[in-house]
Design a protein around this motif. Structure first.
Motif, mmCIF file in Angstrom:
data_model
loop_
_atom_site.group_PDB
_atom_site.id
_atom_site.type_symbol
_atom_site.label_atom_id
_atom_site.label_comp_id
_atom_site.label_asym_id
_atom_site.label_seq_id
_atom_site.Cartn_x
_atom_site.Cartn_y
_atom_site.Cartn_z
ATOM 1 N N LEU A 149 0.832 -1.203 0.000
ATOM 2 C CA LEU A 149 0.000 0.000 0.000
ATOM 3 C C LEU A 149 0.866 1.253 0.000
ATOM 4 N N PHE A 150 1.944 1.232 0.789
ATOM 5 C CA PHE A 150 2.834 2.389 0.862
ATOM 6 C C PHE A 150 3.914 2.346 -0.218
ATOM 7 N N HIS A 151 3.872 1.278 -1.005
ATOM 8 C CA HIS A 151 4.843 1.155 -2.089
ATOM 9 C C HIS A 151 4.329 1.818 -3.364
ATOM 10 N N GLY A 152 3.183 2.447 -3.242
ATOM 11 C CA GLY A 152 2.634 3.130 -4.410
ATOM 12 C C GLY A 152 1.248 2.655 -4.768
ATOM 13 N N GLY A 153 0.572 1.962 -3.803
ATOM 14 C CA GLY A 153 -0.768 1.478 -4.087
ATOM 15 C C GLY A 153 -1.747 2.624 -4.296
ATOM 16 N N SER A 154 -2.563 2.499 -5.302
ATOM 17 C CA SER A 154 -3.555 3.523 -5.575
ATOM 18 C C SER A 154 -4.795 2.867 -6.139
ATOM 19 N N ALA A 155 -5.911 3.506 -5.976
ATOM 20 C CA ALA A 155 -7.161 2.962 -6.514
ATOM 21 C C ALA A 155 -8.088 4.109 -6.826
ATOM 22 N N ASP A 156 -8.913 3.899 -7.809
ATOM 23 C CA ASP A 156 -9.933 4.870 -8.152
ATOM 24 C C ASP A 156 -10.934 4.923 -7.002
ATOM 25 N N LEU A 157 -11.016 6.078 -6.307
ATOM 26 C CA LEU A 157 -11.872 6.159 -5.131
ATOM 27 C C LEU A 157 -13.337 5.953 -5.492
ATOM 28 N N VAL A 158 -13.754 6.448 -6.651
ATOM 29 C CA VAL A 158 -15.134 6.249 -7.065
ATOM 30 C C VAL A 158 -15.400 4.764 -7.292
ATOM 31 N N GLY A 159 -14.490 4.095 -7.985
ATOM 32 C CA GLY A 159 -14.649 2.663 -8.223
ATOM 33 C C GLY A 159 -14.587 1.857 -6.939
ATOM 34 N N LEU A 160 -13.699 2.248 -6.024
ATOM 35 C CA LEU A 160 -13.574 1.545 -4.755
ATOM 36 C C LEU A 160 -14.832 1.715 -3.913
ATOM 37 N N THR A 161 -15.383 2.923 -3.895
ATOM 38 C CA THR A 161 -16.622 3.170 -3.140
ATOM 39 C C THR A 161 -17.789 2.391 -3.725
ATOM 40 N N SER A 162 -17.891 2.390 -5.057
ATOM 41 C CA SER A 162 -18.971 1.648 -5.708
ATOM 42 C C SER A 162 -18.860 0.151 -5.431
ATOM 43 N N ALA A 163 -17.646 -0.383 -5.528
ATOM 44 C CA ALA A 163 -17.443 -1.813 -5.269
ATOM 45 C C ALA A 163 -17.779 -2.159 -3.827
ATOM 46 N N THR A 164 -17.439 -1.274 -2.895
ATOM 47 C CA THR A 164 -17.738 -1.519 -1.486
ATOM 48 C C THR A 164 -19.241 -1.549 -1.247
ATOM 49 N N GLY A 165 -19.967 -0.589 -1.829
ATOM 50 C CA GLY A 165 -21.415 -0.563 -1.662
ATOM 51 C C GLY A 165 -22.085 -1.795 -2.229
ATOM 52 N N GLN A 166 -21.688 -2.210 -3.432
ATOM 53 C CA GLN A 166 -22.284 -3.402 -4.027
ATOM 54 C C GLN A 166 -21.949 -4.657 -3.223
ATOM 55 N N THR A 167 -20.736 -4.708 -2.685
ATOM 56 C CA THR A 167 -20.343 -5.851 -1.860
ATOM 57 C C THR A 167 -21.209 -5.950 -0.612
ATOM 58 N N LEU A 168 -21.437 -4.808 0.047
ATOM 59 C CA LEU A 168 -22.243 -4.811 1.271
ATOM 60 C C LEU A 168 -23.680 -5.255 0.993
ATOM 61 N N LEU A 169 -24.274 -4.749 -0.078
ATOM 62 C CA LEU A 169 -25.655 -5.115 -0.396
ATOM 63 C C LEU A 169 -25.783 -6.612 -0.660
ATOM 64 N N LEU A 170 -24.886 -7.150 -1.461
ATOM 65 C CA LEU A 170 -24.944 -8.577 -1.769
ATOM 66 C C LEU A 170 -24.684 -9.427 -0.533
ATOM 67 N N ALA A 171 -23.744 -9.017 0.314
ATOM 68 C CA ALA A 171 -23.399 -9.801 1.506
ATOM 69 C C ALA A 171 -24.551 -9.835 2.501
#
Length: 507
Positions: free
Chosen positions: A292-314
């Protein structure tokens, strides 16, 4: 010996219908095998490669399950019955590995020790990830024991080991067998963790076969062998479980149990417990944080969307799995017999298959009989229920077995209707088990990979599938943020399961 009562026809009918639904993947595998014919099937099964896969898978189970039982029961006994220094910290730390998905732990180990691979690498990851599935039910069972039984045994001259092996351990049988069975089924169906470590099992071979040729005969033949392995596990667990009852009326002796001093073994116990925590939690998490500190990055919009869909399905999967598991548990505990065991076995059988087979079975079924359901959230949730049903069933069965039926009878004697008596007396006592089972299902659904990739509607991205897309391409820095989110999503479920196991803060 009291005569067994006949199960209500309505309950049996409901469980039969649910069992048939859970057996759809088994029917799919059997139908594919029958369509091949014996000659082709034999040519696919009786090959040196299949023998190698069988040896790997069997060794994984016969070594891995006892190892998880030793770690789980030993850890529960240390934190609950001994004066281990720092036992409150260790009690939480032993449950923490459940918050790390197996493929994330494997990703952490593979990135920290690139040479790790094969059977022993697979066992290291699998045992350290899955031993809490035995630890938590064992901890709950030990906390529920009456300490007066152990004190009476000591007063008769038994040593500490004799008290543990002859008094405590027999009363943990239901919890240990249930947890061990769930671990064994996970080992049979695990894909992501072993794929990272280049360890070939039936499941990894099936996924490769399906990727090479959609619904090919080679994968169906391997799936049939995997079903037979699961049947052997179910029969063994059923025979070992026996007919013993574990419920009691009253809370037993009101005083807390005596803490056994470890004496000169204290340093050994601390070192052993620390090694378990380090291998199961610290190493994989350290690797994830490093990337993560080695340069990890993620699209925050995509990460938020994936988190929401994961929670609903779970959450949806957890609610549906509890609703399906409750009739199975009720029939198995209240009306034990061959029929109830047979139907209960159906709930476990499909979960032994890799999730890609469950997903493909649902694809074929929905296209043939309900095309409107193809690639919908309904199909994804149905797959989760089939795959994770044992996670809901084991806590419910254990919880129901500890609720005396005499409490319902007392309510009915006061004029309460049978159904209302169950709702007002039994169901409230099952709430901790319902929450624990639901948390286990939600945890599994949030981390599920292959079935989600195949069944999810177009545009659906969960955290697990996003992580896998990056990690399988060896893009470890990009995968790291998704791994962290998976761990954070898992923490509430693990905390709920730990609360259920302990019942209250450690004394």
């Amino acid at each position: 010996m009291p005569q067994r009562r006949a199960a209500p026809p309505v309950l049996v009918t409901v469980v039969v219908v649910l069992a048939l639904g859970a057996l759809i993947p088994i029917g799919y595998v059997v139908q594919a095998a029958v369509a091949m014919g014996w000659d082709e099937l034999a040519a696919l099964v009786f090959r040196p490669k299949v023998g190698e896969l069988l040896a790997n898978t069997v060794l994984l189970v016969i070594i891995g399950v006892p190892a998880t039982v030793v770690l789980g029961v030993g850890g529960a006994w240390l934190v609950e019955r001994t004066a281990l220094p720092g036992r409150k910290v260790f009690a939480v730390a032993f449950a923490a590995p459940l918050a790390i998905p197996a493929f994330v732990s494997s990703y952490g180990w593979a990135s920290a020790v690139p040479s790790i691979s094969g059977l022993w690498g697979g066992l290291l990851v699998a045992v350290t990830v899955y031993f809490p599935l035995v630890y938590l039910p064992a901890l709950a069972a030990i906390r529920g024991l009456d300490p007066a039984l152990e004190e009476s045994a000591r007063s008769l001259g038994m040593g500490s080991w004799s008290v543990f092996s002859r008094v405590v351990l027999p009363q943990l049988r239901l919890a240990v067998l249930g947890g061990g069975l769930v671990v064994a089924l996970h080992l049979l169906a695990e894909y992501g963790a072993f794929a990272f470590l280049r360890f070939d099992t039936f499941t990894t071979a099936i996924v490769v076969a399906y990727q090479a040729s959609f619904a090919g005969p080679n994968a169906a033949a391997l799936g049939l062998v995997l079903v037979l392995l699961c049947l052997c596990l179910l029969v063994a667990e059923s025979l070992a479980r026996g007919q013993a009852r574990y419920s009691r009326v009253g809370g037993g002796s009101p005083h807390p149990p005596a803490r056994l001093p470890l004496g000169p073994l204290t340093p050994v116990a601390i070192i052993a417990a620390t090694c378990v925590v380090a291998t199961s939690t610290l190493v994989p998490l350290t690797s994830v944080v490093r990337w993560l500190f080695h340069g990890g990055s993620a699209d925050l919009v995509g990460l938020t969307s994936a988190t929401g869909q994961t929670l609903l399905l779970a959450i949806a999967a957890a609610v549906c799995a509890i609703a399906v598991a409750l009739p199975f548990a009720w029939l198995a505990v209240r009306y034990p017999g061959r029929l109830s065991r047979l139907l209960e076995g159906a709930a476990y059988l499909a979960s032994s298959l890799p999730s890609i087979i469950v997903a493909l079975a649902l694809v074929v079924t929905t296209i043939a009989f309900a095309p409107a359901l193809y690639q919908t959230a309904f199909t994804v949730i149905a797959a989760y229920v089939v795959i994770f049903l044992p996670r809901a069933l084991v806590p419910l069965r254990a919880g129901l077995s500890q609720v005396p039926e005499s409490l319902e009878e007392a309510a009915r004697s006061l004029g309460v209707a049978p159904f209302r008596a169950r709702l007002r007396v039994t169901v409230p006592l099952l709430i901790p088990s319902i929450c624990a089972g639901g948390a286990l299902v939600a945890l599994g659904a949030a981390n599920e990979l292959t079935a989600t990739l195949l069944l999810a509607p177009t545009g659906t991205r969960t955290v697990a599938t996003s992580f896998w897309a990056a990690a399988s391409s060896l893009d470890y820095p990009t995968a790291a943020p998704y791994a962290i989110v998976l761990v954070l999503l898992s923490c509430p479920a693990v905390a709920l399961m730990f609360a259920h196991a302990t019942g209250r803060n450690l004394r």
